[in-house]
Design a protein around this motif. Structure first.
Motif, short mmCIF file in Angstrom:
data_model
loop_
_atom_site.label_atom_id
_atom_site.label_comp_id
_atom_site.label_asym_id
_atom_site.label_seq_id
_atom_site.Cartn_x
_atom_site.Cartn_y
_atom_site.Cartn_z
N UNK A 41 0.82 -1.19 0.00
CA UNK A 41 0.00 0.00 0.00
C UNK A 41 0.87 1.26 0.00
N UNK A 42 1.84 1.28 0.90
CA UNK A 42 2.72 2.44 1.01
C UNK A 42 3.50 2.64 -0.29
N UNK A 43 4.03 1.53 -0.82
CA UNK A 43 4.84 1.64 -2.04
C UNK A 43 4.00 2.11 -3.22
N UNK A 44 2.69 1.84 -3.16
CA UNK A 44 1.84 2.21 -4.29
C UNK A 44 1.68 3.72 -4.41
N UNK B 124 10.36 2.25 2.09
CA UNK B 124 10.00 2.24 3.50
C UNK B 124 11.12 2.81 4.36
N UNK B 125 10.77 3.31 5.52
CA UNK B 125 11.78 3.89 6.39
C UNK B 125 12.57 2.77 7.07
N UNK B 126 13.65 3.18 7.72
CA UNK B 126 14.48 2.22 8.43
C UNK B 126 13.68 1.40 9.42
N UNK B 127 12.85 2.09 10.16
CA UNK B 127 12.07 1.40 11.21
C UNK B 127 11.09 0.42 10.58
N UNK B 161 16.63 6.73 11.15
CA UNK B 161 15.72 5.60 11.29
C UNK B 161 14.34 5.88 10.70
N UNK B 162 13.98 7.17 10.57
CA UNK B 162 12.67 7.47 9.97
C UNK B 162 12.80 7.97 8.53
N UNK B 163 13.94 7.69 7.92
CA UNK B 163 14.17 8.06 6.52
C UNK B 163 14.05 6.81 5.66
N UNK B 175 24.48 -2.11 7.87
CA UNK B 175 24.45 -2.04 9.32
C UNK B 175 23.05 -2.32 9.85
N UNK B 176 22.09 -1.66 9.26
CA UNK B 176 20.72 -1.83 9.72
C UNK B 176 20.27 -3.27 9.51
N UNK B 177 20.58 -3.79 8.33
CA UNK B 177 20.14 -5.14 8.01
C UNK B 177 20.78 -6.17 8.93
N UNK B 178 22.06 -6.01 9.20
CA UNK B 178 22.70 -6.99 10.07
C UNK B 178 22.17 -6.88 11.49
#
Lengths: 286, 417
Positions: A41-44, B124-127, B161-163, B175-178
């Motif tokens: 949804x967000x990606x859309x 999507x953001x980091x979080x 984290x919110x970017x 880093x985030x993924x690990x």
């Protein structure tokens, strides 16, 4: 110690038993389902100006074009209903089914990057497609109800019937049918890519065999020889019932609905079985 | 100790070549053979998967009849060359693909990390990605929520984290993924070579975290790497795969030693000139005990044995070697005047040795030349001899992936102020 039976949590073998549907596993990953829906949804709507408004635009314009081409030009009957309402009802229902079908049918190829790297019950992904499309369908239903209210105000001749209560069941049937067919096709596309070309135009052809742009009553009157082609299509009785419920016009029997339900359940079962069978090794052939 | 993984008679066949035309007919033949209870006509068990040799059928066994057990709390390094079957084994263990025959039994929850950041969505953001990635790896939402602060802290990208992660640098991404993976609560963790990316400081942090996992928490870790230094540091056991079979299954030091010795025959370590008119007849790479091989420890010297024919006219010429690294940079050249070796025409054999602790771990190739300086090039033998300096536990493992030059210099450092 000699007699202690060894207990294992996971066994990895070449093949699973045919009817092991791994639904328990799916349940464990239910949070993933929700997150995938959210992601879709967000990606859309990210980086679009109109955002979720796009959900409206497509059915609206299709309705306008159908009204012009099939209504005004070809003069095909609309069961005495206001044409825009007649088409919009068909399009809304058909779109949900068609979206479920086409999106599910590319699950393996579109997610191969993910599937190659990590295990989770693959069934989660087609299920998330169904739920994602539900949001879109919801928005389009809103448009449909809005149109109904507008025509109601203008005093158009249509009367919702008690069959409107069947709506949740119809929705479920469409979801199951789209999911089942989509999974069968997705399983086959991992090896034979030809099917992915077939699917887009196949869905289009199937639409003309469904009562989206014409009512079943017209077919019964004008082409009784080919009537079975349309009538045995499980989507036909769903759409006819949908129209009867909301608009008071449509040709279906409880028997035809029951047959549709039977076919749908069968297709869904076959779909899940085929899907589970392919998911084990598809990484090698995709 | 209790067994947590039991692998029995595991094989995996892959079809070579294109899948497409002819698939339907072959699928049909296979199906037909199966329904009559016959063996799969396209699966010829017994053929070794050696990519350098041409095989009979177009089916190869990437893994061939593998058996091993892993006990709880072990940290097992899986070592092998490209194509040895490591990735296939990991894929089967992680249930990404199924074996062709055999079975694996596992006790406890298993999580695999074949790639960091699987399923990350750039928008999507980091979080949000922490949640998505965690869920893909099998965590429940509540579990992630509980650990969210720790994960963000470990990743060190709190500010971003919110970017959306598409704005991240590749280092931050890793880093985030690990960090997400580091907080998985599974009894068994499978890690592919995912640490090759990221900066040295973070790599160290990850290795430390993985060490905690296997030593501190009694968890079982399977770790695949080309980085012998990291394997030595983390693992107590090693499994060496060679052409799809287990070459050795034992303690980690034995394993690393054996690894540097195998596969010598597959690499080009010997050259025989089919047309020895001009000079060179035979060349070989040798270790300290005159054994031909391709892999050398950092602390071993590397020798080249050359047999060549010297004509009277070329007695005043030079014989030389030139060593190149994998980036095609010339590392150094070494030359010898032929008339200092012999004083009459004829066939000679020379041995030239590169001292130990000079070349840093990596792949190298050598070219050989006979020439009259500034007058005539008699013969150049290039692109036929290769060797590798293998990491055997020096401090270089920290620099894996970074280009820090190919020569190790033991510089003098002292405090002057």
């Amino acid at each position: 110690m000699h007699y202690m039976a060894e207990e294992w949590d996971i066994e990895i073998t070449p093949r699973n038993s045919l009817f092991d549907l791994k639904l328990k596993d799916v349940w464990h990953y239910r949070d993933l389902l929700v997150l995938l829906v959210r992601r879709d949804f967000v990606a859309f709507y990210k980086q679009t100006i109109l955002g979720p408004l796009w959900f409206f635009i497509q059915p609206l314009f299709t309705t306008i074009i159908y009204t012009f081409v099939f209504g005004s030009l070809a003069n095909i009957s609309a069961d005495g209903l206001p044409r825009p309402l007649f088409y919009l009802a068909g399009i809304t229902a058909w779109n949900y089914f068609a979206d479920c079908l086409t999106k599910t049918s590319t699950v393996f190829t579109a997610n191969s990057g993910l599937f190659e790297k990590v295990y989770f019950p693959r069934l989660i992904v087609p299920l998330s497609v169904i739920v994602s499309n539900l949001i879109r369908f919801g928005v389009q239903m809103l448009l449909f109800v809005l149109m109904m209210l507008i025509y109601w105000g203008k005093g158009a001749a249509f009367h919702p019937t008690i069959y409107i209560l069947l709506f949740p069941a119809l929705l479920l049937l469409m979801a199951m049918l789209g999911l089942g067919l989509g999974m069968i096709i997705s399983a086959m596309t991992t090896k034979y890519r030809d099917l992915s070309f077939l699917i887009t135009f196949g869905v289009q052809l199937m639409m003309y065999l469904t009562t989206v742009i014409y009512p079943l009553s017209t077919v019964k009157q004008k082409y009784p020889t080919y009537e079975w082609l349309v009538e045995y299509n499980p989507m036909t009785s769903i759409i006819e019932c949908f129209r009867y419920g909301f608009l008071g016009q449509g040709t279906f029997t409880m028997l035809s609905l029951a047959v549709t339900t039977g076919i749908t359940i069968l297709i869904l079962l076959v779909g899940i079985i085929v899907f589970n069978r392919v998911e084990k090794n598809f990484v090698d052939t995709v | 100790m209790a067994k947590v993984i039991k692998v029995e008679n595991l094989s995996k066949a892959y079809r070579l070549g294109e899948i497409g035309t002819g698939t339907i007919t072959k699928d049909w033949e296979r199906f037909w053979a199966k329904t009559r209870g016959k063996e799969d006509p396209f699966l010829k068990i017994g053929e070794v998967n050696d990519r350098t040799k041409k095989g009979q059928s177009n089916v190869v066994l990437s893994l061939k009849d593998i058996n091993f057990d892993i006990e709880q709390g072990d940290a097992v390094g899986i070592i092998g060359r490209n194509g040895a079957g490591k990735s296939t084994l990991l894929k089967i263990l992680s249930r990404v693909t199924a074996p062709t025959t055999g079975s694996i039994k596992i006790k406890g929850r298993i999580a695999s990390l074949l790639e960091v950041g699987t399923g990350f969505h750039p928008e999507l953001t980091g979080k949000e990605n922490i949640f998505l990635n965690g869920a893909i790896l099998g965590m429940r939402k509540a579990e992630i929520k509980r650990k969210l602060d720790e994960i963000i802290d470990f990743s060190g990208v709190e500010r971003y984290i919110d970017t959306p992660v598409k704005r991240y640098s590749s280092g931050m991404y890793v880093r985030l993924a690990f960090a997400v993976a580091a907080y998985l609560e599974s009894e068994i963790l499978i890690v592919d070579e995912v640490l090759a990316v990221g900066d040295a400081e973070f790599q160290k942090k990850c290795l430390g975290k993985m060490g905690d996992i296997s030593k501190g928490q009694g968890r079982t870790v399977l770790f695949v790497s080309h980085n012998m230094g990291a394997i030595k540091k983390l693992c107590n056991q090693a499994i060496i795969l060679n052409n799809g079979s287990i070459h050795l299954n034992g303690n980690v030091n034995e394993g690393i030693n054996a690894y540097t010795k195998i596969h010598t025959e597959n690499k080009s370590t010997r050259y025989k000139n089919n047309n020895p008119e001009k000079g060179f007849m035979e060349i070989a790479v040798e270790g300290e005990n005159s054994e031909v091989r391709s892999d050398f420890g950092f602390d071993e010297s590397i020798s080249f044995r050359m047999r060549f024919n010297v004509k009277q006219a070329y007695l005043s010429g030079n014989v030389g070697i030139k060593v190149w690294d994998n980036l095609e940079r010339c590392v150094f050249t070494s030359e010898m005047k032929i008339n200092e070796l012999i004083d009459s025409a004829g066939e000679i054999t020379t041995l030239v040795t590169i001292p130990e602790m000079l070349l840093t771990p990596g792949d190298y190739k050598v070219s050989f030349a006979l020439h009259l300086p500034n007058i005539q090039i008699i013969e150049v033998i290039a692109d036929v001899i290769y060797f590798e300096v293998v990491e055997t536990g020096s401090d270089f493992y920290e620099f894996n992936g970074a280009d820090l030059g190919c020569i190790f210099v033991n510089c003098q450092w002292k405090l002057v102020n």
